[in-house]
Design a protein around this motif. Structure first.
Motif, PDB file in Angstrom:
ATOM      1  N   ASP A 156       0.809  -1.219   0.000  1.00  0.00           N
ATOM      2  CA  ASP A 156       0.000   0.000   0.000  1.00  0.00           C
ATOM      3  C   ASP A 156       0.838   1.262   0.000  1.00  0.00           C
ATOM      4  O   ASP A 156       0.353   2.334  -0.366  1.00  0.00           O
ATOM      5  N   ASP A 157       2.100   1.151   0.411  1.00  0.00           N
ATOM      6  CA  ASP A 157       2.955   2.328   0.522  1.00  0.00           C
ATOM      7  C   ASP A 157       4.108   2.334  -0.474  1.00  0.00           C
ATOM      8  O   ASP A 157       5.000   3.168  -0.385  1.00  0.00           O
ATOM      9  N   LEU A 158       4.104   1.405  -1.427  1.00  0.00           N
ATOM     10  CA  LEU A 158       5.207   1.314  -2.379  1.00  0.00           C
ATOM     11  C   LEU A 158       5.009   2.226  -3.586  1.00  0.00           C
ATOM     12  O   LEU A 158       3.891   2.416  -4.065  1.00  0.00           O
ATOM     13  N   GLY A 159       6.130   2.761  -4.101  1.00  0.00           N
ATOM     14  CA  GLY A 159       6.107   3.475  -5.368  1.00  0.00           C
ATOM     15  C   GLY A 159       6.775   2.678  -6.474  1.00  0.00           C
ATOM     16  O   GLY A 159       6.471   2.848  -7.643  1.00  0.00           O
ATOM     17  N   LEU A 160       7.705   1.800  -6.082  1.00  0.00           N
ATOM     18  CA  LEU A 160       8.458   1.007  -7.051  1.00  0.00           C
ATOM     19  C   LEU A 160       8.791  -0.345  -6.439  1.00  0.00           C
ATOM     20  O   LEU A 160       9.186  -0.420  -5.275  1.00  0.00           O
ATOM     21  N   ALA A 161       8.609  -1.398  -7.220  1.00  0.00           N
ATOM     22  CA  ALA A 161       8.997  -2.744  -6.797  1.00  0.00           C
ATOM     23  C   ALA A 161      10.002  -3.284  -7.801  1.00  0.00           C
ATOM     24  O   ALA A 161       9.717  -3.376  -8.991  1.00  0.00           O
ATOM     25  N   LEU A 162      11.197  -3.624  -7.321  1.00  0.00           N
ATOM     26  CA  LEU A 162      12.251  -4.209  -8.154  1.00  0.00           C
ATOM     27  C   LEU A 162      12.307  -5.694  -7.845  1.00  0.00           C
ATOM     28  O   LEU A 162      12.656  -6.094  -6.725  1.00  0.00           O
ATOM     29  N   ILE A 163      11.930  -6.518  -8.817  1.00  0.00           N
ATOM     30  CA  ILE A 163      11.747  -7.949  -8.608  1.00  0.00           C
ATOM     31  C   ILE A 163      12.849  -8.733  -9.310  1.00  0.00           C
ATOM     32  O   ILE A 163      13.002  -8.638 -10.537  1.00  0.00           O
ATOM     33  N   PRO A 164      13.622  -9.532  -8.588  1.00  0.00           N
ATOM     34  CA  PRO A 164      14.652 -10.331  -9.239  1.00  0.00           C
ATOM     35  C   PRO A 164      14.051 -11.522  -9.979  1.00  0.00           C
ATOM     36  O   PRO A 164      12.983 -12.024  -9.614  1.00  0.00           O
ATOM     37  N   GLY A 165      14.721 -11.959 -11.007  1.00  0.00           N
ATOM     38  CA  GLY A 165      14.266 -13.134 -11.742  1.00  0.00           C
ATOM     39  C   GLY A 165      15.388 -13.675 -12.608  1.00  0.00           C
ATOM     40  O   GLY A 165      16.332 -12.963 -12.950  1.00  0.00           O
ATOM     41  N   LEU A 166      15.294 -14.943 -12.956  1.00  0.00           N
ATOM     42  CA  LEU A 166      16.253 -15.522 -13.887  1.00  0.00           C
ATOM     43  C   LEU A 166      15.951 -15.081 -15.312  1.00  0.00           C
ATOM     44  O   LEU A 166      16.847 -14.935 -16.141  1.00  0.00           O
ATOM     45  N   SER A 167      14.665 -14.882 -15.597  1.00  0.00           N
ATOM     46  CA  SER A 167      14.254 -14.396 -16.907  1.00  0.00           C
ATOM     47  C   SER A 167      12.875 -13.773 -16.778  1.00  0.00           C
ATOM     48  O   SER A 167      12.126 -14.065 -15.835  1.00  0.00           O
ATOM     49  N   PHE A 168      12.556 -12.909 -17.743  1.00  0.00           N
ATOM     50  CA  PHE A 168      11.219 -12.328 -17.840  1.00  0.00           C
ATOM     51  C   PHE A 168      10.796 -12.375 -19.294  1.00  0.00           C
ATOM     52  O   PHE A 168      11.587 -12.096 -20.199  1.00  0.00           O
ATOM     53  N   SER A 169       9.550 -12.710 -19.532  1.00  0.00           N
ATOM     54  CA  SER A 169       9.036 -12.747 -20.895  1.00  0.00           C
ATOM     55  C   SER A 169       8.644 -11.345 -21.339  1.00  0.00           C
ATOM     56  O   SER A 169       8.582 -10.412 -20.528  1.00  0.00           O
ATOM     57  N   THR A 170       8.373 -11.187 -22.618  1.00  0.00           N
ATOM     58  CA  THR A 170       7.965  -9.881 -23.130  1.00  0.00           C
ATOM     59  C   THR A 170       6.594  -9.480 -22.612  1.00  0.00           C
ATOM     60  O   THR A 170       6.218  -8.311 -22.699  1.00  0.00           O
ATOM     61  N   GLN A 171       5.841 -10.440 -22.061  1.00  0.00           N
ATOM     62  CA  GLN A 171       4.539 -10.137 -21.463  1.00  0.00           C
ATOM     63  C   GLN A 171       4.643  -9.885 -19.958  1.00  0.00           C
ATOM     64  O   GLN A 171       3.631  -9.708 -19.295  1.00  0.00           O
ATOM     65  N   GLY A 172       5.862  -9.870 -19.435  1.00  0.00           N
ATOM     66  CA  GLY A 172       6.045  -9.607 -18.016  1.00  0.00           C
ATOM     67  C   GLY A 172       6.038 -10.844 -17.145  1.00  0.00           C
ATOM     68  O   GLY A 172       6.090 -10.730 -15.913  1.00  0.00           O
ATOM     69  N   GLY A 173       5.963 -12.021 -17.745  1.00  0.00           N
ATOM     70  CA  GLY A 173       6.030 -13.246 -16.963  1.00  0.00           C
ATOM     71  C   GLY A 173       7.404 -13.419 -16.336  1.00  0.00           C
ATOM     72  O   GLY A 173       8.411 -13.030 -16.932  1.00  0.00           O
ATOM     73  N   ARG A 174       7.438 -14.002 -15.166  1.00  0.00           N
ATOM     74  CA  ARG A 174       8.695 -14.122 -14.410  1.00  0.00           C
ATOM     75  C   ARG A 174       9.077 -15.585 -14.220  1.00  0.00           C
ATOM     76  O   ARG A 174       8.257 -16.402 -13.824  1.00  0.00           O
ATOM     77  N   LEU A 175      10.354 -15.876 -14.475  1.00  0.00           N
ATOM     78  CA  LEU A 175      10.926 -17.172 -14.146  1.00  0.00           C
ATOM     79  C   LEU A 175      11.804 -16.973 -12.917  1.00  0.00           C
ATOM     80  O   LEU A 175      12.872 -16.366 -13.000  1.00  0.00           O
ATOM     81  N   GLY A 176      11.342 -17.470 -11.780  1.00  0.00           N
ATOM     82  CA  GLY A 176      12.092 -17.326 -10.545  1.00  0.00           C
ATOM     83  C   GLY A 176      12.966 -18.537 -10.282  1.00  0.00           C
ATOM     84  O   GLY A 176      13.189 -19.380 -11.160  1.00  0.00           O
ATOM     85  N   ASN A 177      13.441 -18.644  -9.074  1.00  0.00           N
ATOM     86  CA  ASN A 177      14.330 -19.744  -8.710  1.00  0.00           C
ATOM     87  C   ASN A 177      13.588 -21.030  -8.378  1.00  0.00           C
ATOM     88  O   ASN A 177      14.209 -22.064  -8.156  1.00  0.00           O
ATOM     89  N   GLY A 178      12.271 -20.979  -8.329  1.00  0.00           N
ATOM     90  CA  GLY A 178      11.488 -22.192  -8.138  1.00  0.00           C
ATOM     91  C   GLY A 178      10.926 -22.374  -6.744  1.00  0.00           C
ATOM     92  O   GLY A 178      10.177 -23.319  -6.499  1.00  0.00           O
ATOM     93  N   GLY A 179      11.244 -21.458  -5.822  1.00  0.00           N
ATOM     94  CA  GLY A 179      10.734 -21.587  -4.464  1.00  0.00           C
ATOM     95  C   GLY A 179       9.293 -21.131  -4.303  1.00  0.00           C
ATOM     96  O   GLY A 179       8.613 -21.531  -3.349  1.00  0.00           O
ATOM     97  N   GLY A 180       8.822 -20.277  -5.205  1.00  0.00           N
ATOM     98  CA  GLY A 180       7.438 -19.818  -5.161  1.00  0.00           C
ATOM     99  C   GLY A 180       7.152 -18.711  -4.165  1.00  0.00           C
ATOM    100  O   GLY A 180       5.990 -18.320  -3.992  1.00  0.00           O
ATOM    101  N   PHE A 181       8.182 -18.161  -3.516  1.00  0.00           N
ATOM    102  CA  PHE A 181       7.947 -17.152  -2.486  1.00  0.00           C
ATOM    103  C   PHE A 181       7.311 -15.886  -3.048  1.00  0.00           C
ATOM    104  O   PHE A 181       6.360 -15.342  -2.462  1.00  0.00           O
ATOM    105  N   TYR A 182       7.818 -15.400  -4.185  1.00  0.00           N
ATOM    106  CA  TYR A 182       7.255 -14.181  -4.765  1.00  0.00           C
ATOM    107  C   TYR A 182       5.837 -14.408  -5.279  1.00  0.00           C
ATOM    108  O   TYR A 182       4.985 -13.524  -5.183  1.00  0.00           O
ATOM    109  N   ASP A 183       5.572 -15.587  -5.836  1.00  0.00           N
ATOM    110  CA  ASP A 183       4.219 -15.882  -6.321  1.00  0.00           C
ATOM    111  C   ASP A 183       3.230 -15.959  -5.165  1.00  0.00           C
ATOM    112  O   ASP A 183       2.110 -15.445  -5.258  1.00  0.00           O
TER     113      ASP A 183
END
Length: 209
Positions: free
Chosen positions: A126-153
């Motif tokens: 509710d108080d964020l202006g910017l979120a910087l999300i790490p990932g191994l890859s991102f698709s052109t549609q904004g999909g994220r490939l993470g490390n597989g732990g599922g924490f961000y999802d």
């Protein structure tokens, strides 16, 4: 069968990207330029009057480091929040960085640098202006490939406890994935619960398509 194929594709892609990152020297220009681009993005968002609260991450081995950009942002008045893993299978919690990132010591199973947890995701977004999300890859549609732990999802995905997309669509937050340019645009399956982002920043600048 479809789920097994998707899992295999993601596993293969994770291995490829991790191997490429491990082979990249610590002083490679891509690492340095990425940090510069993240710093420029933060400055741009802050100039536009967004909330000076930033969700970021403290890089682990071979992950793109943005420490310098975050330290500069904090010195300029931004509040920097980092994720804290509390337990397997649980959403992330968060803590504020109050000193240079190099002061944070690696902890836990994955050796992640974490501050003391003080805030749950529902309050944070509710108080964020910017979120910087790490990932191994991102698709052109904004999909994220993470490390597989599922924490961000589990935390920020469409079915998570604090979906970033809902806040972003309300115009109160810009969510940006962070990866190297060679990792951007890969094709991989995206599940309904997977986190997606508004844009991706690489060493070549901000990508939104």
């Amino acid at each position: 069968m479809e789920g097994s194929v998707a899992h295999a594709r993601k596993k293969e892609l994770r291995q490829q990207i991790r191997s490429s990152r491990e082979a990249l020297p610590a002083d490679h220009s891509a690492r340095l330029d990425l940090n510069t681009q993240v710093g420029a993005l933060i400055q741009s968002v802050m100039r536009e009057g967004a909330r000076p609260n930033i969700l970021a991450y403290a890089s682990i081995a071979h992950e793109p480091s943005i420490d310098g950009a975050l330290d500069q942002a904090r010195a300029a008045g931004a509040r920097i929040f980092l994720p804290v893993v509390t337990a397997p299978g649980e959403p992330l919690m968060f803590g504020e960085v109050t000193s240079p990132l190099c002061d944070l010591a690696p902890v836990g199973k994955w050796g992640i640098r974490e501050p003391h947890p003080t805030m749950e995701a529902e309050r944070l977004v509710d108080d964020l202006g910017l979120a910087l999300i790490p990932g191994l890859s991102f698709s052109t549609q904004g999909g994220r490939l993470g490390n597989g732990g599922g924490f961000y999802d589990r935390t920020f995905g469409p079915q998570g406890v604090a979906p970033l997309g809902e806040v972003s669509r309300g115009g109160r937050l810009f969510s940006v994935g962070v990866c190297f340019d060679s990792e951007y645009g890969a094709e991989f399956p995206i599940a309904p619960w997977d986190l997606t982002v508004d844009g991706v920043v690489t060493e070549n600048g901000l990508r939104t398509e």
